[in-house]
Design an enzyme around this catalytic site. Structure first.
Site, mmCIF file in Angstrom:
data_model
loop_
_atom_site.group_PDB
_atom_site.id
_atom_site.type_symbol
_atom_site.label_atom_id
_atom_site.label_comp_id
_atom_site.label_asym_id
_atom_site.label_seq_id
_atom_site.Cartn_x
_atom_site.Cartn_y
_atom_site.Cartn_z
ATOM 1 N N ASP A 137 -8.216 34.524 -27.310
ATOM 2 C CA ASP A 137 -9.189 33.435 -27.219
ATOM 3 C C ASP A 137 -10.370 33.638 -28.166
ATOM 4 O O ASP A 137 -10.768 32.728 -28.896
ATOM 5 C CB ASP A 137 -9.705 33.297 -25.787
ATOM 6 N N LYS A 150 -5.237 34.298 -15.743
ATOM 7 C CA LYS A 150 -5.567 35.283 -16.778
ATOM 8 C C LYS A 150 -5.968 36.639 -16.196
ATOM 9 O O LYS A 150 -5.702 37.680 -16.801
ATOM 10 C CB LYS A 150 -6.661 34.743 -17.702
#
Length: 272
Positions: A104, A67
């Site tokens: 997220d 990420k």
């Protein structure tokens, strides 16, 4: 009708439920698309992404441990990705621009509210200070909790993370030992402890009456954190499977311009 290609990239990746989720989303919304898993070498993330894009890929989900590399790779960033400092969604635009987004936090908040958790005006505790926690801080603070505390084994890391987000609300950081005597309405486990069958060192009395506990991890059985929460009187002890589906729906919306329903997908995930 041509089929647009999407993928999830990570290492490891064989366990990923993303192909199932996005396959169900595509079927539900009538989208002509395929979705696959890509195992990237630990030192080969960029090459794998560029190869997939060159082969006609339209977008990718990014999971552990890439990420931060996805954040660095993107040409442009959504506001929430820039704030999180991490990217879990890549959008390949027709003009060659690679956009990075982070879904997220939106997925977590959407699942919490859907399941009846109260965030606005609540005392919120986030366990951990890694990338998972960083990615959800801004969306949680946007819901205006009364206060948000980050607790971590390394107190200094929690304090620094809180300092990075003080402009968005009332937020502090501390070590686990400083939690004694405090109570919270919502406790979210963002550590990786559940993945190894462990539990952060939590004091008694941490859950206020009617508190909700949420583990960002999930499994076929309740996690150690969920079991702890149930034993200590939580009104709800939830796992992160709903967050998984909701963040995926947010990515799907960015790619396809339509938001799928997550309810039937969550039922399918539970059965799987």
């Amino acid at each position: 009708m041509p089929t647009d290609r999407y993928a999830v990239i990570g290492n490891p990746i064989a366990h990923s439920k993303s192909p199932l989720i996005h396959g169900l989303f595509a079927e539900q919304t009538g989208q002509a698309m395929s979705y696959e898993r890509i195992l990237a070498p630990l030192d080969g993330f960029r090459d794998a992404v560029m190869r997939f894009r060159a082969e006609g890929g339209r977008g990718m989900n990014v999971t552990v441990p890439f990420k931060l590399e996805a954040f660095a790779l993107a040409h442009t960033l959504s506001e929430r990705a820039a704030r999180a400092g991490a990217v879990n969604t890549l959008i390949f635009h027709a003009d060659g621009v690679i956009e990075g987004d982070n879904t997220d936090g939106a997925g977590l908040v959407r699942d919490l509210l859907r399941q009846g958790a109260k965030i606005a005006g609540a005392r919120v505790l986030l366990l951990g200070a890694g990338g998972a926690v960083r990615g959800v801080l801004a969306p949680l603070l946007a819901e205006r909790p009364a206060r948000l505390v980050i607790a971590n084994r390394t107190a200094g890391k929690a304090a620094q993370l809180a300092l990075d987000f003080t402009d968005l609300g009332t937020i502090t950081g501390c070590g686990f030992d400083a939690l004694a005597g405090l109570s919270f309405d919502l406790v979210i486990n963002g550590t990786s402890a559940s993945l190894s069958g462990e539990l952060p060192p939590l004091p008694d009395g941490l859950l206020a009456p009617g508190a909700v506990a949420y583990d960002m991890a999930y499994g076929s059985e309740p996690t150690p954190f969920q079991r702890w929460a149930e034993a200590h009187g939580a009104k709800l002890a939830l796992d992160g499977l709903g967050m998984l589906a909701e963040q995926a729906a947010e990515s799907f919306l960015r790619w396809r311009g339509v938001r799928p329903s997550t309810a039937p997908v969550q039922v399918a995930l539970r059965k799987a």
